[in-house]
Design a protein around this motif. Structure first.
Motif, PDB file in Angstrom:
ATOM      1  N   LYS A 129     -26.263  12.610 -40.453  1.00  0.00           N
ATOM      2  CA  LYS A 129     -27.362  13.359 -39.853  1.00  0.00           C
ATOM      3  C   LYS A 129     -27.365  13.190 -38.334  1.00  0.00           C
ATOM      4  O   LYS A 129     -27.302  12.068 -37.828  1.00  0.00           O
ATOM      5  CB  LYS A 129     -28.685  12.867 -40.437  1.00  0.00           C
ATOM      6  CG  LYS A 129     -29.906  13.687 -40.047  1.00  0.00           C
ATOM      7  CD  LYS A 129     -31.134  13.106 -40.725  1.00  0.00           C
ATOM      8  CE  LYS A 129     -32.395  13.876 -40.392  1.00  0.00           C
ATOM      9  NZ  LYS A 129     -32.449  15.165 -41.097  1.00  0.00           N
ATOM     10  N   ARG A 156     -25.867  15.725 -44.774  1.00  0.00           N
ATOM     11  CA  ARG A 156     -26.738  14.613 -44.403  1.00  0.00           C
ATOM     12  C   ARG A 156     -26.663  13.490 -45.440  1.00  0.00           C
ATOM     13  O   ARG A 156     -27.652  12.839 -45.776  1.00  0.00           O
ATOM     14  CB  ARG A 156     -28.180  15.069 -44.219  1.00  0.00           C
ATOM     15  CG  ARG A 156     -28.479  15.773 -42.912  1.00  0.00           C
ATOM     16  CD  ARG A 156     -28.019  17.211 -42.854  1.00  0.00           C
ATOM     17  NE  ARG A 156     -28.473  17.885 -41.645  1.00  0.00           N
ATOM     18  CZ  ARG A 156     -28.278  19.182 -41.395  1.00  0.00           C
ATOM     19  NH1 ARG A 156     -27.621  19.933 -42.260  1.00  0.00           N
ATOM     20  NH2 ARG A 156     -28.728  19.721 -40.272  1.00  0.00           N
ATOM     21  N   ASP A 194     -37.326   4.703 -38.798  1.00  0.00           N
ATOM     22  CA  ASP A 194     -37.271   6.052 -38.232  1.00  0.00           C
ATOM     23  C   ASP A 194     -35.822   6.483 -38.066  1.00  0.00           C
ATOM     24  O   ASP A 194     -34.963   5.693 -37.647  1.00  0.00           O
ATOM     25  CB  ASP A 194     -37.979   6.091 -36.876  1.00  0.00           C
ATOM     26  CG  ASP A 194     -39.469   5.808 -36.993  1.00  0.00           C
ATOM     27  OD1 ASP A 194     -40.066   6.250 -38.001  1.00  0.00           O
ATOM     28  OD2 ASP A 194     -40.022   5.142 -36.102  1.00  0.00           O
ATOM     29  N   ASN A 227     -31.672  11.014 -34.669  1.00  0.00           N
ATOM     30  CA  ASN A 227     -30.995  12.301 -34.757  1.00  0.00           C
ATOM     31  C   ASN A 227     -31.014  12.985 -33.392  1.00  0.00           C
ATOM     32  O   ASN A 227     -31.418  12.396 -32.390  1.00  0.00           O
ATOM     33  CB  ASN A 227     -31.659  13.193 -35.820  1.00  0.00           C
ATOM     34  CG  ASN A 227     -33.143  13.379 -35.585  1.00  0.00           C
ATOM     35  OD1 ASN A 227     -33.647  13.195 -34.480  1.00  0.00           O
ATOM     36  ND2 ASN A 227     -33.852  13.738 -36.627  1.00  0.00           N
ATOM     37  N   LYS A 230     -32.917  15.287 -32.247  1.00  0.00           N
ATOM     38  CA  LYS A 230     -34.255  15.486 -31.679  1.00  0.00           C
ATOM     39  C   LYS A 230     -34.676  14.277 -30.859  1.00  0.00           C
ATOM     40  O   LYS A 230     -35.392  14.400 -29.870  1.00  0.00           O
ATOM     41  CB  LYS A 230     -35.282  15.711 -32.797  1.00  0.00           C
ATOM     42  CG  LYS A 230     -35.007  16.903 -33.697  1.00  0.00           C
ATOM     43  CD  LYS A 230     -36.005  16.915 -34.847  1.00  0.00           C
ATOM     44  CE  LYS A 230     -35.604  17.909 -35.924  1.00  0.00           C
ATOM     45  NZ  LYS A 230     -36.513  17.870 -37.077  1.00  0.00           N
ATOM     46  N   ASP A 278     -34.334  17.135 -43.714  1.00  0.00           N
ATOM     47  CA  ASP A 278     -35.700  17.046 -43.189  1.00  0.00           C
ATOM     48  C   ASP A 278     -36.730  17.453 -44.222  1.00  0.00           C
ATOM     49  O   ASP A 278     -37.796  16.838 -44.323  1.00  0.00           O
ATOM     50  CB  ASP A 278     -35.849  17.942 -41.952  1.00  0.00           C
ATOM     51  CG  ASP A 278     -35.150  17.362 -40.730  1.00  0.00           C
ATOM     52  OD1 ASP A 278     -34.856  16.152 -40.730  1.00  0.00           O
ATOM     53  OD2 ASP A 278     -34.890  18.129 -39.785  1.00  0.00           O
ATOM     54  N   ARG A 279     -36.423  18.496 -44.985  1.00  0.00           N
ATOM     55  CA  ARG A 279     -37.395  19.065 -45.929  1.00  0.00           C
ATOM     56  C   ARG A 279     -36.977  18.640 -47.326  1.00  0.00           C
ATOM     57  O   ARG A 279     -36.188  19.330 -47.988  1.00  0.00           O
ATOM     58  CB  ARG A 279     -37.440  20.574 -45.766  1.00  0.00           C
ATOM     59  CG  ARG A 279     -37.830  21.008 -44.347  1.00  0.00           C
ATOM     60  CD  ARG A 279     -37.480  22.467 -44.086  1.00  0.00           C
ATOM     61  NE  ARG A 279     -37.840  22.875 -42.741  1.00  0.00           N
ATOM     62  CZ  ARG A 279     -37.052  22.723 -41.683  1.00  0.00           C
ATOM     63  NH1 ARG A 279     -35.864  22.141 -41.804  1.00  0.00           N
ATOM     64  NH2 ARG A 279     -37.437  23.166 -40.489  1.00  0.00           N
ATOM     65  N   ARG A 280     -37.501  17.524 -47.785  1.00  0.00           N
ATOM     66  CA  ARG A 280     -36.987  16.849 -48.965  1.00  0.00           C
ATOM     67  C   ARG A 280     -37.169  17.660 -50.251  1.00  0.00           C
ATOM     68  O   ARG A 280     -36.423  17.485 -51.201  1.00  0.00           O
ATOM     69  CB  ARG A 280     -37.679  15.487 -49.137  1.00  0.00           C
ATOM     70  CG  ARG A 280     -37.595  14.576 -47.921  1.00  0.00           C
ATOM     71  CD  ARG A 280     -36.216  14.023 -47.708  1.00  0.00           C
ATOM     72  NE  ARG A 280     -35.848  13.003 -48.682  1.00  0.00           N
ATOM     73  CZ  ARG A 280     -34.626  12.490 -48.773  1.00  0.00           C
ATOM     74  NH1 ARG A 280     -33.662  12.933 -48.003  1.00  0.00           N
ATOM     75  NH2 ARG A 280     -34.368  11.550 -49.662  1.00  0.00           N
ATOM     76  N   CYS A 290     -37.061  28.727 -40.709  1.00  0.00           N
ATOM     77  CA  CYS A 290     -36.863  27.436 -40.047  1.00  0.00           C
ATOM     78  C   CYS A 290     -37.396  27.485 -38.627  1.00  0.00           C
ATOM     79  O   CYS A 290     -36.807  28.151 -37.758  1.00  0.00           O
ATOM     80  CB  CYS A 290     -35.380  27.078 -40.043  1.00  0.00           C
ATOM     81  SG  CYS A 290     -35.040  25.460 -39.321  1.00  0.00           S
ATOM     82  N   CYS A 300     -36.340  23.250 -33.278  1.00  0.00           N
ATOM     83  CA  CYS A 300     -36.721  22.107 -32.464  1.00  0.00           C
ATOM     84  C   CYS A 300     -36.006  22.193 -31.118  1.00  0.00           C
ATOM     85  O   CYS A 300     -35.529  23.260 -30.721  1.00  0.00           O
ATOM     86  CB  CYS A 300     -36.362  20.809 -33.188  1.00  0.00           C
ATOM     87  SG  CYS A 300     -34.583  20.608 -33.447  1.00  0.00           S
TER      88      CYS A 300
END
Length: 257
Positions: A13, A35, A45, A48, A50, A114-116, A185, A188
């Motif tokens: 990731k 990922r 945490d 990545n 971001k 990110d979106r489990r 999506c 970011c």
């Protein structure tokens, strides 16, 4: 004819993607090797793009068969790590590189997406070409690396993926695998950066939003989009199709049911 143009996954990731000719849909509904690994700090945490723009200082490759991660730094240092049997050594090297204590963790069944509760990301080749045309300095491959989709569909119109969200949206099939749209999506900070240097593209977000609004398809459900800084579909693969394999050149068809 609509077809699966490309399959790209991001084994660690935040680091570079790799192209595959075929990939299984995992039991968690994501694409195999996407990922599969992620770096976590002592607080749990994730590190990545971001959070750390220094990811752009690494050029990485990954062999899905051997689980070997190859890294090259900007100054030419090269490292190879076996992530199957010795993640500790990789964790130590990456901790030193990012100057923070990190642990390289693995999730075989879902990956650290990110979106489990969702699945693969989808975009069309025509969308990538259109976005690249919005900016003088961005190529199609550059747009591909900025937006980081798993599934790329060729032979369709720009923003084809927008039709799969909203009220009464259809589904689509890639070969024998069904995909149902979940959400657009929201982007970011990562797409705003040059994927090679990490340098921000001046005015990227403002220009992107303006052109996205100007070219937003009449047939898309605008109520399904919170804002125009959105691009790419996050889809879901139903449980009965998990375990199936996607292959480049598989036909793609819209399903109305």
């Amino acid at each position: 004819m609509a077809r699966l143009e490309g399959l790209r996954v991001y084994p660690v990731k935040g680091l570079d993607g790799i192209d595959l000719e075929a990939a299984e849909i995992l039991e968690g509904g994501t694409v195999a090797h996407d990922r599969e690994f992620a770096l976590f700090d002592a607080d749990g945490d994730v590190l990545n793009g971001k959070r750390a723009d220094r990811v752009h200082d690494l050029d990485t490759d990954f062999d899905p068969e051997t689980r070997e991660l190859a890294i090259e730094t900007l100054d030419g240092e090269r490292q190879r790590f076996d992530l199957e049997s010795d993640r500790e050594t990789a964790s130590a090297w990456l901790s030193e590189f990012f100057d923070v204590e990190l642990s390289l963790e693995r999730d075989r069944s879902l990956g650290f997406v990110d979106r489990r509760g969702m699945g693969p990301s989808v975009i069309s080749t025509a969308t990538l070409r259109t976005v690249a045309d919005w900016f003088d300095e961005i190529t199609v491959e550059g747009a591909r690396r900025r937006l980081r989709a798993n599934i790329e569909v060729g032979g369709v119109d720009p923003f084809w993926e927008d039709r799969f969200v909203g009220a009464d949206a259809p589904a689509f099939e890639v070969g024998e695998v069904r995909f149902e749209g979940v959400t657009p999506c929201g982007r970011c900070v990562v797409p705003q950066r040059d994927p090679d240097t990490g340098d921000p593209t001046p005015g990227f977000r403002e220009q992107f939003v303006q052109r996205r609004e100007e070219t937003f398809p009449d047939w898309a459900d605008a109520d399904a989009f919170d804002h125009y800084y959105s691009l790419m579909l996050i889809a879901r693969v139903p449980e009965h199709d998990r375990g199936e394999t996607l292959r480049v050149d598989d036909p793609v068809a819209i399903v109305d049911d």
